[in-house]
Design an enzyme around this catalytic site. Structure first.
Site, PDB file in Angstrom:
ATOM      1  N   HIS A  29       4.791 -24.819  44.680  1.00  0.00           N
ATOM      2  CA  HIS A  29       4.378 -25.989  43.898  1.00  0.00           C
ATOM      3  C   HIS A  29       4.225 -27.207  44.803  1.00  0.00           C
ATOM      4  O   HIS A  29       3.222 -27.926  44.738  1.00  0.00           O
ATOM      5  CB  HIS A  29       5.418 -26.263  42.807  1.00  0.00           C
ATOM      6  CG  HIS A  29       5.199 -27.548  42.073  1.00  0.00           C
ATOM      7  ND1 HIS A  29       4.510 -27.616  40.881  1.00  0.00           N
ATOM      8  CD2 HIS A  29       5.575 -28.817  42.358  1.00  0.00           C
ATOM      9  CE1 HIS A  29       4.472 -28.882  40.477  1.00  0.00           C
ATOM     10  NE2 HIS A  29       5.112 -29.628  41.360  1.00  0.00           N
ATOM     11  N   GLU A  30       5.210 -27.437  45.653  1.00  0.00           N
ATOM     12  CA  GLU A  30       5.163 -28.601  46.541  1.00  0.00           C
ATOM     13  C   GLU A  30       4.057 -28.462  47.576  1.00  0.00           C
ATOM     14  O   GLU A  30       3.372 -29.441  47.908  1.00  0.00           O
ATOM     15  CB  GLU A  30       6.523 -28.799  47.218  1.00  0.00           C
ATOM     16  CG  GLU A  30       7.673 -29.053  46.259  1.00  0.00           C
ATOM     17  CD  GLU A  30       7.439 -30.243  45.326  1.00  0.00           C
ATOM     18  OE1 GLU A  30       6.773 -31.208  45.756  1.00  0.00           O
ATOM     19  OE2 GLU A  30       7.906 -30.198  44.182  1.00  0.00           O
TER      20      GLU A  30
END
Length: 280
Positions: free
Chosen positions: A142-143
């Site tokens: 996600h990051e």
């Protein structure tokens, strides 16, 4: 006079929108290729991020909390390496980024990936959520997706446009002073500006595809946000303060799951493993 200012502001904004729209990534299986408003160059943002990351690591090192747990560090770096190997599907240049992966010993439930591939995972998120490898891959993926989509660059560009619209004369003359000013303080913005819901949704979906391609069960992405919601309670974890987690977010991931599950199955076959469901 107000009418004239409004017209000029609209004109400047329109010109900026026309000249600054593009997409930073190929769509992949989930179609993550929304046209973005980008005025600041990638080089400017990545250089600022590298400086900010170096400073963050310096502070962590001074506080003796940088990579103090060998097992956590090895685990995070191993998972990150598999995810990084898949970024070419979205953008080939990211394969050449100077990726860095570190773990900070802190109770803070957080993680981030600055522009240019500067990853930091806080031990608090690993401990508090008791993350499996698949779930940790979902968090890191996600990051990483935020960096791949250059969401920070997009945010800074939006601020440039706002500043230019409020300083019409300067905008018509060029970006120079405002652009340089915002680029100069970009490092401060990487960790303070909350991403929009659109950006968060993109990072969720792209991150899920990234982990699936790397051989991590994409169902775990859904489970991470369920855990985050339960952990929230009366006090919101740091990660949730800028990463809204709600039923619509989980529903979006569930809706996109059929697109990425075949990628996971292919990855497992390549690794000589069998597919098992890990829903909780």
């Amino acid at each position: 006079m107000k009418h004239l200012v409004f017209l000029l502001t609209s004109l400047v904004t329109g010109v900026l929108l026309i000249t600054g729209c593009q997409s930073t990534t190929a769509g992949g299986a989930t179609g993550s290729s929304r046209s973005q408003f980008l005025l600041i160059s990638s080089d400017e943002v990545n250089q600022s991020a590298a400086t900010a990351y170096k400073q963050a690591l310096g502070k962590a090192r001074s506080a003796k909390v940088l990579n103090t747990n060998t097992n956590d560090t090895k685990r995070v770096q191993k998972i990150s390496k598999r995810l990084i190997a898949q970024v070419g599907i979205f953008r080939s240049d990211a394969l050449k980024w100077n990726w860095e992966v570190n773990v900070i010993d802190s109770k803070e439930v957080n993680a981030y990936c600055m522009p240019g591939g500067k990853i930091a995972v806080y031990s608090g998120i690993i401990r508090s959520l008791n993350l499996t490898d698949d779930e940790l891959a979902a968090v890191i993926g996600h990051e990483m997706a935020h960096a791949l989509r250059e969401h920070s660059r997009e945010q800074i560009s939006q601020q440039v446009a706002t500043e230019q619209a409020l300083s019409i004369a300067g905008a018509l003359a060029g970006f120079s002073s405002t652009q340089q000013s915002l680029a100069g303080k970009a490092g401060e913005l990487f960790l303070t500006l909350p991403f929009s819901r659109t950006m968060e949704s993109e990072a969720d979906v792209m991150g899920m595809e990234l982990m699936a391609r790397a051989g991590y069960n994409p169902e775990a992405a859904i489970n991470v946000w369920k855990k985050m919601e339960k952990l929230g309670g009366s006090s919101t974890p740091e990660l949730l303060s800028t990463h809204p987690s709600d039923s619509s977010r989980i529903e979006r991931l569930q809706a996109e799951l059929p697109k990425v599950m075949p990628l996971y199955q292919v990855a497992l076959k390549t690794q000589g493993k069998t597919v098992t469901s890990r829903k909780k």
